[in-house]
Write an enzyme that holds these catalytic residues in place. Structure first.
Site, short mmCIF file in Angstrom:
data_model
loop_
_atom_site.label_atom_id
_atom_site.label_comp_id
_atom_site.label_asym_id
_atom_site.label_seq_id
_atom_site.Cartn_x
_atom_site.Cartn_y
_atom_site.Cartn_z
N LYS A 81 8.33 55.88 48.72
CA LYS A 81 9.21 55.38 47.61
C LYS A 81 9.58 54.23 48.13
O LYS A 81 10.64 54.26 49.15
CB LYS A 81 10.26 56.48 47.47
CG LYS A 81 11.09 56.23 46.26
CD LYS A 81 12.51 56.66 46.31
CE LYS A 81 13.45 56.17 47.24
NZ LYS A 81 13.63 54.61 46.98
N GLU A 109 14.48 55.18 61.11
CA GLU A 109 15.21 53.87 61.57
C GLU A 109 16.30 53.24 60.88
O GLU A 109 16.15 53.08 59.54
CB GLU A 109 14.03 52.56 61.31
CG GLU A 109 12.60 52.89 61.95
CD GLU A 109 12.65 52.89 63.74
OE1 GLU A 109 13.56 52.38 64.21
OE2 GLU A 109 11.62 53.14 64.04
N CYS A 120 18.46 44.84 60.12
CA CYS A 120 19.08 45.56 61.14
C CYS A 120 19.25 45.46 62.86
O CYS A 120 20.21 45.71 63.47
CB CYS A 120 18.48 46.90 61.07
SG CYS A 120 16.48 46.68 61.35
N GLU A 136 28.56 47.33 60.35
CA GLU A 136 27.44 46.57 60.34
C GLU A 136 27.90 45.70 59.09
O GLU A 136 28.60 46.34 57.98
CB GLU A 136 26.48 47.58 59.94
CG GLU A 136 24.88 46.64 59.95
CD GLU A 136 23.87 47.51 59.62
OE1 GLU A 136 24.04 48.47 58.70
OE2 GLU A 136 22.55 47.30 60.06
#
Ligand code: NAD
Length: 475
Positions: A168, A244, A278, A379
């Site tokens: 997906k 991850e 990331c 982040e």
């Protein structure tokens, strides 16, 4: 969607639009799949598994090699699609397609390197054999920021290992997923081996992926919050997982480093993909003795970056994925400004002229950033470089490690001892030493702590899709 060897609509007939984040233009419409579609895809993957897992490693390698050839042949079209759908500048899209293709050829080779062991026994009449077997049906969920390479990084090793899969993609980038699937389909993968379910609402799909006992392995790339939720749900079925997740990378300039070289590295790295990576640096630690030189070079580079539609020549920074992403960056910058940070470059959304219909934020430098500011811990996923001054090089590694994340870290020094000590002390999965690109299909990628579980790429990447089987033979 691609289920059991055929392109299909959602069973509900529902669709959703895909838009260009730089212009707002509708690029296409894709099926809005739901739980029934996800289940049909798992049916297909599970029926295809016995035959696919019985193919030879050489056959699987040949198909992956063919997929690599096709991806390389189609790289310009794939890069253009990526820039339209995801926004990164065309040059960066070309680099991503190459990186994506690298996983195919790497795992085409790794398929043939899966071996076993002959092990000793206490008994003279016994022999032990330990071999690897594919885990079974894999469910994969991928993000929008690297909309082709995050697919091949999972599909390459899963297929090499002999697993079948259902994937997906993110709702912002299903067209890149579709084009990636066309590469695999044209390479000749058998029906049911690879299945694609697009969805406007990912939650029911995630529930099927984690709730269906036929799914042996869940592999996810995305935010820490969603990864944690999916991992918790999949634990009920004892699925193998790789997640991850997010990061908060420190970028440490040591006092012996060349501040100009380090600042050029920071400017190049931080604004890649508009900061939506990331492994993007989120805390630039610079000794106070070097700050003025570092900041001068950084500001000069950043103020020259052109922001706009990545299809145009000279654009270095594209749009963010959506308006919510722009608001998040805006809030972090405002919070830092209110608490005393300097904003020598950028600092605001771009809304005029060619920026009016896209999601743009000006490339920004923040100075005098301190631990009480949100950006110091959260982040950013946007084009903001926060500089933090420090005095004590003995303490800076502790400051860098003071985060729950553990994905990437960067170090600038000309002293090999400083470099080695930093490499050993930093609790991060990927460490760049005077290097702004410490990634490749040939090396493990992944994080510690809240950055996830498991590794992708390298020799380790295929192990995530393999089980160990021990045979005791009485002779
Ligand atoms: P996200 O977690 O919202 O979405 C990632 C994927 O998960 C998408 O496909 C989305 O549709 C799906 N998803 C969301 N909720 C779900 C649910 N309840 N069930 C099933 N699927 C669900 O993250 P994002 O905003 O799309 O991506 C950005 C994040 O991804 C950042 O935090 C970034 O650090 C991380 N990221 C990590 C890596 C890595 O390798 N470590 C790589 C790229 C991005």
């Amino acid at each position: 969607m691609f289920i059991d060897g055929a392109w299909v609509e959602a069973r509900s007939g529902k669709t959703f639009d895909v838009t260009n984040p730089a212009t707002g233009e509708v690029l296409g419409t894709v099926p809005a799949g739901d739980a029934t579609d996800a289940t049909a895809a798992i049916d297909a993957a599970s029926q295809a598994f016995p035959a696919w897992s019985s193919t030879t490693a050489y056959e699987r390698s040949r198909l992956l090699y063919r997929a690599w050839e096709l991806m390389v042949e189609r790289s310009e079209a794939l890069a253009q699609l990526m820039t339209s759908e995801q926004g990164k500048p065309l040059k960066a899209s070309r680099a991503e397609v190459k990186y994506a293709a690298d996983f195919l050829i790497w795992f085409a080779e790794e398929a043939k390197r899966v071996t076993g062991e002959w092990l000793p026994s206490q008994r003279a009449d016994q022999r032990f054999l330990s071999v690897k077997a594919p885990v079974g049906v894999v469910a994969a969920v991928t993000p929008w920021n690297y909309p082709i390479s995050m697919l091949t990084r999972k599909m390459g090793p899963a297929l090499a290992a002999g697993c079948t899969l259902v994937l997906k993609p993110a709702e912002a980038t299903p067209l890149c997923a579709k084009a990636t699937y066309e590469v695999f389909i044209d390479a000749g993968f058998p029906d049911g081996v690879i299945n694609l379910v697009t969805a406007a609402d990912p939650v029911p799909i995630g529930d099927v992926f984690t709730g269906d006992p036929r799914v042996a392995k869940l592999t996810f790339t995305g935010s820490t919050a969603v990864g944690r939720t999916l991992a918790a749900k999949s634990a009920a079925n004892l699925q193998r997982i790789s997640v991850e997740l997010g990061g908060h990378a420190p970028f440490i300039v040591f006092p012996d480093a060349d501040p100009v070289h380090a600042a050029k590295g920071a400017a190049a790295l931080k604004f890649l993909n508009a900061g939506q990576a990331c492994i993007s640096p989120n805390r630039l630690y610079v000794p106070n003795s070097l700050r003025s030189e570092f900041e001068e070079t950084l500001c000069s580079r950043v103020s020259k970056l052109q922001t706009g539609n990545g299809m145009e020549d000279g654009i270095g920074v594209g749009p963010l994925v959506n308006d919510a992403a722009v608001s998040k960056v805006e809030q972090q910058v405002e919070d830092a400004r209110e608490k005393g940070a300097g904003v020598p470059v950028g600092g605001a959304r771009l809304t005029e002229g060619e920026h009016a219909s896209g999601h743009f934020f000006a490339p920004t430098v923040l100075t005098d950033v301190r631990p009480d500011m949100t950006i110091y811990r959260e982040e950013t996923f946007g084009p903001v470089a926060p500089v933090i001054g420090y005095d004590d090089p003995e303490q800076v590694l502790d400051l860098a490690n003071d985060t729950n994340y553990g994905l990437a870290a960067y170090v600038y020094t000309r002293d090999i001892s400083v470099a080695m000590r930093a490499f050993e002390a930093l609790r991060f999965g990927i460490i760049g030493v005077n290097d702004v690109n410490p990634t490749s299909a040939s090396v493990p990628f992944g994080g510690m702590g809240d950055s996830g579980v498991g590794r992708e790429g390298g020799h380790e990447g295929i192990n995530e899709y393999l089980e160990t089987k021990t045979g005791g033979f009485a002779i």
